[in-house]
Design a protein around this motif. Structure first.
Motif, PDB file in Angstrom:
ATOM      1  N   CYS A  61       0.872  -1.179   0.000  1.00 47.50           N
ATOM      2  CA  CYS A  61       0.000   0.000   0.000  1.00 47.50           C
ATOM      3  C   CYS A  61       0.909   1.229   0.000  1.00 47.50           C
ATOM      4  N   VAL A  62       1.111   1.829  -1.163  1.00 43.28           N
ATOM      5  CA  VAL A  62       2.047   2.941  -1.319  1.00 43.28           C
ATOM      6  C   VAL A  62       1.372   4.012  -2.162  1.00 43.28           C
ATOM      7  N   LEU A  63       1.538   5.272  -1.743  1.00 41.50           N
ATOM      8  CA  LEU A  63       1.063   6.403  -2.536  1.00 41.50           C
ATOM      9  C   LEU A  63       2.202   7.407  -2.635  1.00 41.50           C
ATOM     10  N   GLN A  64       2.587   7.756  -3.854  1.00 42.08           N
ATOM     11  CA  GLN A  64       3.711   8.648  -4.092  1.00 42.08           C
ATOM     12  C   GLN A  64       3.361   9.653  -5.186  1.00 42.08           C
ATOM     13  N   VAL A  96      -0.221  17.725 -10.687  1.00 45.69           N
ATOM     14  CA  VAL A  96       0.618  16.828  -9.913  1.00 45.69           C
ATOM     15  C   VAL A  96       0.086  15.409 -10.118  1.00 45.69           C
ATOM     16  N   ARG A  97       0.960  14.487 -10.480  1.00 52.26           N
ATOM     17  CA  ARG A  97       0.544  13.100 -10.725  1.00 52.26           C
ATOM     18  C   ARG A  97       0.839  12.269  -9.483  1.00 52.26           C
ATOM     19  N   VAL A  98      -0.209  11.635  -8.975  1.00 53.63           N
ATOM     20  CA  VAL A  98      -0.119  10.797  -7.786  1.00 53.63           C
ATOM     21  C   VAL A  98      -0.335   9.346  -8.219  1.00 53.63           C
ATOM     22  N   ARG A  99       0.554   8.469  -7.758  1.00 54.49           N
ATOM     23  CA  ARG A  99       0.449   7.048  -8.104  1.00 54.49           C
ATOM     24  C   ARG A  99       0.244   6.215  -6.848  1.00 54.49           C
TER      25      ARG A  99
END
Length: 383
Positions: free
Chosen positions: A286-289, A298-301
């Protein structure tokens, strides 16, 4: 009635009686195998796949022996005997193929392909299926060759062909180059462990599962119930993605473009809440960067994990839907937007006088190290 016809009639009666005894014995044997087959998968497979070819083989064998032993040689017994010999070879090959199929099903019944970690079972399943097809094809070729060798003309032709086997082999290799290439590619698939039945793959831009593997082609069951048929040689000579070669668990990404004002830490907390509330997540990743921050967005993945490919697809869709709803309801000011600036149309101010750039505005700076690098790239001072 002549003596010859009496001999034929008596031989027919004997053949019918012997065949009746054979059917009774075959029935008793089949009943016994079925009872024993409750504890033995091999015996159950033999009863299922060899009953009909065994009856056919027994009937032809009894007729062949009856004609050979009980009837005197006449003008019509020769062709009849030859036809029965051909039928005997064909039924024997059918019986042998049934035995091979029974052995294959017995081996496959011991494999557990319904488990999560079934990589080894699917590998053995692929190998057994392809080997059985090779052996059945070999039995058919040998049976056809044996039938042809019963003809005197075919035997003479075979002798002459053996004398020029090199030329014939070269011509056959050139003519069957594509077919042989597919066959060898099928054997390579069976024993290289590059792909197995039920593997999840992406090939030719399509996502699906390996439904069938033969010696010459593969069938990919695409997610929308289409079937993609690919030659084995083409499959092995072009790159493809195998999502389940080592294990079924996968990682997936969800990318969302937001405004610079989006609170990323709160979005990360929301992602954790979404994953904790669903059974689709396997609890591994579970990662959000923030992977990009240029221009106006802004691109969030979000990186998530699931036990297999279908579950991962549903999880990605769920995460994307919940994060979009959360951003729209909790932080509508941080949704993607385009900014514009109104430029005044009055007289423009005079340009400022040119000044010497400061040391922080130079490419290498005004430090000793910067001057040394500047000298290395511009050459010696010629003033």
């Amino acid at each position: 009635m002549s003596e010859a016809w009496m001999g034929v009639l008596s031989a027919g009666v004997v053949a019918v009686a012997v065949f009746g005894v054979f059917l009774v014995l075959e029935y008793l044997l089949r009943r016994g195998f079925r009872r024993l087959g409750r504890r033995s998968a091999l015996l159950a497979g033999l009863v299922e796949h060899t009953s009909r070819p065994l009856r056919c083989f027994g009937a032809v064998l009894i007729l062949r022996l009856t004609v050979f032993v009980a009837l005197p040689p006449t003008g019509w017994t020769g062709p009849v005997t030859h036809a029965m010999t051909l039928a005997l070879i064909g039924s024997g090959a059918w019986l042998l193929a049934g035995v091979l199929l029974s052995a294959e099903q017995t081996a496959l019944s011991r494999l557990r392909v319904d488990e999560r970690d079934n990589r080894h079972a699917r590998r053995v399943q692929t190998q057994i299926t392809l080997v059985r097809r090779v052996t059945v094809a070999g039995v058919a070729v040998l049976a056809l060759a044996a039938m042809l060798m019963t003809f005197p003309g075919a035997r003479a032709a075979g002798t002459s062909l053996l004398a020029s086997a090199g030329v014939i082999g070269a011509i056959a290799a050139l003519a069957a180059q594509s077919l042989l290439g597919n066959v060898f590619a099928g054997l390579q698939i069976a024993f290289s462990d590059a792909i197995r039945l039920d593997d999840v793959v992406i090939v030719e831009g399509e996502w699906g599962r390996i439904e069938d593997i033969t010696l010459t082609y593969l069938v990919v069951h695409i997610w929308d119930d289409r079937r993609l048929v690919i030659p084995t040689s083409h499959f092995m000579s072009n790159p493809f993605e195998n999502w389940t070669r080592r294990e079924a668990a996968l990682l997936g990404t969800v990318e969302i473009d937001v405004d610079w004002a989006m609170p990323v830490e709160e979005m990360r907390t929301e992602l954790r809440s979404v994953l904790d509330a669903t059974d689709l997540w396997d609890g591994r990743v579970c990662v959000l960067q923030v992977t990009d921050a240029v221009n106006t967005l802004v691109r969030v993945r979000a990186l998530v994990s699931a036990v297999d490919a279908p579950t991962l697809f549903d999880l990605r869709c769920l995460v994307r839907e919940r994060l979009v709803a959360w951003a729209r309801t909790r932080h509508p000011y941080a949704l993607p937007r385009l900014r514009s600036e109104r430029v005044p149309t009055g007289p423009r101010p005079a340009p400022a006088a040119a000044t010497e750039p400061t040391e922080d505005a130079r490419l290498f700076g005004d430090s000793p190290d910067g001057r040394e690098r500047e000298h290395a790239f511009t050459g010696p001072d010629r003033s």
